[in-house]
Design an enzyme around this catalytic site. Structure first.
Site, PDB file in Angstrom:
ATOM      1  N   HIS A   1      -2.482  -7.803  -8.317  1.00 43.09           N
ATOM      2  CA  HIS A   1      -2.575  -6.430  -8.862  1.00 43.09           C
ATOM      3  C   HIS A   1      -2.447  -5.377  -7.752  1.00 43.09           C
ATOM      4  O   HIS A   1      -2.965  -4.274  -7.887  1.00 43.09           O
ATOM      5  CB  HIS A   1      -3.904  -6.227  -9.609  1.00 43.09           C
ATOM      6  CG  HIS A   1      -4.189  -7.278 -10.633  1.00 43.09           C
ATOM      7  ND1 HIS A   1      -3.625  -7.285 -11.890  1.00 43.09           N
ATOM      8  CD2 HIS A   1      -4.975  -8.383 -10.574  1.00 43.09           C
ATOM      9  CE1 HIS A   1      -4.063  -8.335 -12.568  1.00 43.09           C
ATOM     10  NE2 HIS A   1      -4.874  -9.028 -11.791  1.00 43.09           N
TER      11      HIS A   1
ATOM     12  N   LYS B   1      13.047   9.177  10.170  1.00 37.93           N
ATOM     13  CA  LYS B   1      13.120   8.223   9.060  1.00 37.93           C
ATOM     14  C   LYS B   1      13.948   6.984   9.414  1.00 37.93           C
ATOM     15  O   LYS B   1      14.953   7.059  10.110  1.00 37.93           O
ATOM     16  CB  LYS B   1      13.735   8.886   7.821  1.00 37.93           C
ATOM     17  CG  LYS B   1      12.899   9.987   7.194  1.00 37.93           C
ATOM     18  CD  LYS B   1      11.646   9.414   6.543  1.00 37.93           C
ATOM     19  CE  LYS B   1      11.933   8.534   5.353  1.00 37.93           C
ATOM     20  NZ  LYS B   1      12.644   9.224   4.256  1.00 37.93           N
TER      21      LYS B   1
ATOM     22  N   GLU C   1      16.445  -1.789  -0.795  1.00 36.01           N
ATOM     23  CA  GLU C   1      16.469  -0.972  -2.014  1.00 36.01           C
ATOM     24  C   GLU C   1      17.689  -1.297  -2.861  1.00 36.01           C
ATOM     25  O   GLU C   1      17.621  -1.314  -4.097  1.00 36.01           O
ATOM     26  CB  GLU C   1      16.433   0.505  -1.642  1.00 36.01           C
ATOM     27  CG  GLU C   1      15.081   0.923  -1.049  1.00 36.01           C
ATOM     28  CD  GLU C   1      15.108   2.316  -0.441  1.00 36.01           C
ATOM     29  OE1 GLU C   1      16.182   2.946  -0.438  1.00 36.01           O
ATOM     30  OE2 GLU C   1      14.051   2.772   0.042  1.00 36.01           O
TER      31      GLU C   1
END
Length: 440
Positions: A140, A265, A272
């Site tokens: 979870h 970044k 992705e």
């Protein structure tokens, strides 16, 4: 209408399979007397010349070449003359395209199994290299129990192994020869279909000519299979995206990109994209099933729409397997950050197990361990800082050796059942995975 109807733009990928099928068919109709030995030899020689042109990249597609079958037959006739017109005797493009597609699909599936073997082997060796690195296991998305980093990686390879097994099971069903089924009713010249199957490397022949020309189960099965594989790769990618965000794993620059605005970044674009392609894969599968569901027997032009999703699926699978392999072998786990994600509360079950080993029923020890967790929370301290006196106030059966529970390595080593996260069991999983990969 001509442009709308044609498929040569995409089914030209099956040029080799189409020519192999025609060579086998020329031999088969020689056997039943449609062709003389000399005629068969000339046709086979002509087909080989067409094949050489495709291989050399010199084959010229011309107006009127509706599909790969008409293009190859047109070129054959240009090379050997009207004799080329005999090749299609008793054969339909219906059984021809079914044959080409099966041959192409089986070859692609076998090729993909080799790519999966590379991923499994590379990942297993990477897991072995980092066998002593521990990390937090989650359920979870909440801290659960400590595990080995290699155990986590092999959990994903267990799913990929099942994918390989499923793909192996698809091949025998796909590898059945429909050639000799004609348009739908069968071949009127007694062509030996078993001979055709042997010539083309099929495992057997399809059982019903009507079904043979419209059966695309093997395409649908592959599309379902590829959506499952890409789902598993998507799950791997998601785990790595999260661990990359937490600085637990560093992705190689080859599989990441910078921002066009923010110089600090480093985006995990490869991961992705792996995650994103799973949704498109599911769309391909559902799309073909929707096409198939309303088709009457036998062949209908709708079936031309199986090629693009099939070809795209194969290309996507091969690309994704290559990227996933590259990501894994170049990534760098950060043991310090992985250990930092561990917290003593993850050993609460070990605390319960401590009392189980002293004969206390687990349901009771679960409540006792929970009371210890609550006490630590109330005092705003880590559970491993509770003193023996404090633990004994909750349950007198705690003894001085309970303090040894707060050891992450000891915790993972206690999980020594088959499939568990102890060092020996993870190494066992690695060896089993490598052995399986060698069979692909």
């Amino acid at each position: 209408m001509e442009k709308f109807n044609e498929s040569i733009g995409f089914d030209k990928r099956m040029w080799a399979q189409d020519l192999d099928g025609s060579i086998a068919y020329a031999k088969a109709i020689q056997k039943v007397g449609i062709l003389t030995a000399d005629e068969s030899s000339k046709i086979v020689s002509g087909l080989q010349k067409v094949k050489d042109e495709w291989a050399a990249g010199t084959f010229e597609i011309k107006p009127g070449d509706e599909d790969i079958h008409t293009a190859n037959e047109r070129r054959l006739t240009e090379i050997i003359g009207p004799l080329g017109g005999k090749l299609h005797t008793g054969r339909s493009r219906n059984d021809q395209v079914a044959t080409d597609t099966r041959l192409w699909t089986v070859a692609a599936e076998r090729d993909i199994l080799k790519d999966i073997a590379t991923l499994l082997h590379a990942s297993s060796e990477f897991a072995r290299e980092h066998i002593d690195v521990l990390m937090a296991g989650y359920t979870h998305l909440q801290p659960a129990q400590p595990i080995r980093f290699s155990h986590w990686l092999m959990s994903h390879m267990a799913a990929i192994t099942r994918d390989a097994e499923r793909l192996q099971q698809l091949i025998p069903r796909a590898n059945q020869c429909p050639l000799g089924s004609g348009a739908l009713a069968g071949n009127a010249f007694g062509v030996d279909r078993e001979f055709l199957a042997d010539e083309l490397g099929f495992d057997g022949v399809t059982s019903n000519s009507l079904d043979s020309v419209c059966d695309r189960d093997f395409v649908a099965e592959f599309l379902m299979w590829h959506s499952m594989l890409l789902t598993h790769l998507s799950q791997l990618a998601e785990d790595l995206i999260i661990n990359n965000m937490l600085k637990c794993v560093d992705m190689d620059d080859a599989y990441a990109t910078g921002s066009s605005l923010m110089p600090q970044k480093k985006n995990p674009d490869a991961l992705e994209l792996l995650r994103g392609k799973a949704g498109v894969a599911l769309g391909r599968s559902v799309g073909l099933m929707a096409t198939l569901k309303g088709l009457p027997r036998a062949y209908n032009k709708d079936l031309q729409e199986d090629k693009v999703p099939l070809f795209d699926a194969v290309d996507t699978v091969k690309d994704c397997l290559a990227i996933a392999t590259g990501v894994i072998v170049t990534m760098r786990p950060n043991p310090k950050m992985l250990m930092k994600a561990l917290c003593p509360e993850m050993l609460a079950t070990d605390l319960a197990d401590y009392l189980v080993r002293k004969g206390v029923p687990f349901r009771e020890t679960h409540h006792i361990s929970g009371a210890c967790v609550r006490l630590a929370e109330e005092q705003d301290v880590s559970i491993d800082t509770l003193t023996l006196e404090q633990l004994q106030k909750i349950d007198s059966r705690f003894e001085e050796d309970v303090l040894k529970v707060w050891d992450y390595v000891a915790s993972v080593e206690r999980k020594s059942s088959t499939g568990g996260t102890s060092k020996a069991r993870v190494l066992e999983q690695i060896e089993n995975c490598i052995a399986f990969a060698k069979t692909l």
